[in-house]
Design an enzyme around this catalytic site. Structure first.
Site, PDB file in Angstrom:
ATOM      1  N   ASP A  52      11.954  -5.601   4.280  1.00 17.72           N
ATOM      2  CA  ASP A  52      12.333  -5.479   2.868  1.00 17.72           C
ATOM      3  C   ASP A  52      11.949  -4.083   2.421  1.00 17.72           C
ATOM      4  O   ASP A  52      10.917  -3.548   2.810  1.00 17.72           O
ATOM      5  CB  ASP A  52      11.702  -6.569   2.000  1.00 17.72           C
ATOM      6  N   GLU A 139       5.509 -12.173  -8.569  1.00 19.35           N
ATOM      7  CA  GLU A 139       4.130 -11.835  -8.228  1.00 19.35           C
ATOM      8  C   GLU A 139       3.463 -11.202  -9.449  1.00 19.35           C
ATOM      9  O   GLU A 139       4.126 -10.792 -10.401  1.00 19.35           O
ATOM     10  CB  GLU A 139       4.069 -10.899  -7.024  1.00 19.35           C
TER      11      GLU A 139
END
Length: 252
Positions: A52, A139
């Site tokens: 990613d 997050e």
């Protein structure tokens, strides 16, 4: 003589225990400081590897990345209601010229309306035909970990965001998250969404069980093919075969 022997025996045991404690502590330090990577052993069970990326990796030569046994990639597209990653457009176009299965992720904001966040993602990414499902990265940021937002407010907003993307793309989005956020906001509420979990120390199968689909196992990976100021790249695995990964590709 017997007394001396017992004292000597106890001394040896104490020395062995001290050595064991020292080695255990040293091992823990080496693992926590990422000088030793246990995950290099665990990932052998998962041959489908991926990365990613975001603007931190700078210009990326996706053919070079592909040649390093990389089968899928998640690329940062948007964040909140107004930020588009500087490198998204060029990454999105360039990765499509390889055989890498690609998807686009959105960094979820606790401080922004889910409807405007969904709109920004849809307008920026466009069609996901032939791509992996949309991803939402949930997050903590800023001071959110020490001052976590209200659980009901977050889950309501996240559900709205996910529902908007699912209605638009006709597929369930993937949720990327950390353990602390998973335990507070995701677990038991969004279990029907594919889970992409971060654990850079050990396999999530030890505590999440089989309830994960993607696993970010390293944030200190090194590959050839990118020129950003950030020397590391996030590495991931898929819990399944290439044929099973193909199942996730959007057909519309």
């Amino acid at each position: 003589m017997m007394g001396e022997a017992k004292k000597s025996h106890k001394k040896i045991i104490l020395l062995m225990l001290a050595a064991l404690l020292f080695l255990t502590g040293l091992s823990a330090i080496l693992i926590l400081t990422k000088r030793v990577h246990l995950n290099d052993l665990f990932i052998k069970a998962y041959p489908v590897r991926g990365v990613d990326v975001s603007h931190y990796q700078g210009d990326i030569d996706w053919r070079v990345i592909e040649a390093q046994n990389i089968s899928f990639a998640f690329i940062k597209a948007t964040e909140g209601s107004g930020y588009v990653d500087d490198c998204f457009a060029q990454n999105w176009e360039a990765v499509s010229e390889t055989s890498i299965f690609s998807g686009a992720y959105h960094f979820f904001s606790f401080d922004s309306a889910p409807s405007t966040q969904a709109s920004l993602y849809i307008e920026t990414v466009g069609s996901l035909l032939g791509k992996l499902p949309p991803v939402v990265d949930v997050e903590y940021y800023g001071n959110k970990e020490s001052n976590p937002p209200d659980k009901d407010s977050v889950t309501d907003a996240l559900q709205e965001f996910l529902s908007l993307l699912e209605a638009h793309y006709h597929t369930k989005p993937i949720i990327y998250t950390t353990y602390s956020v998973y335990d507070r906001y995701i677990k038991g509420i969004f279990d029907d969404y594919p889970l992409w979990i971060r654990n850079v120390y050990y396999t999530p199968s030890l505590d999440v069980g089989i309830n994960w689909t993607f696993w970010q196992y390293s944030d200190t990976g090194r590959l050839s093919g990118y020129t950003g100021d950030e020397p590391c790249i996030d590495l991931n695995v898929f819990r399944g075969s290439m044929k099973e990964l193909e199942f996730f590709i959007n057909k519309e």
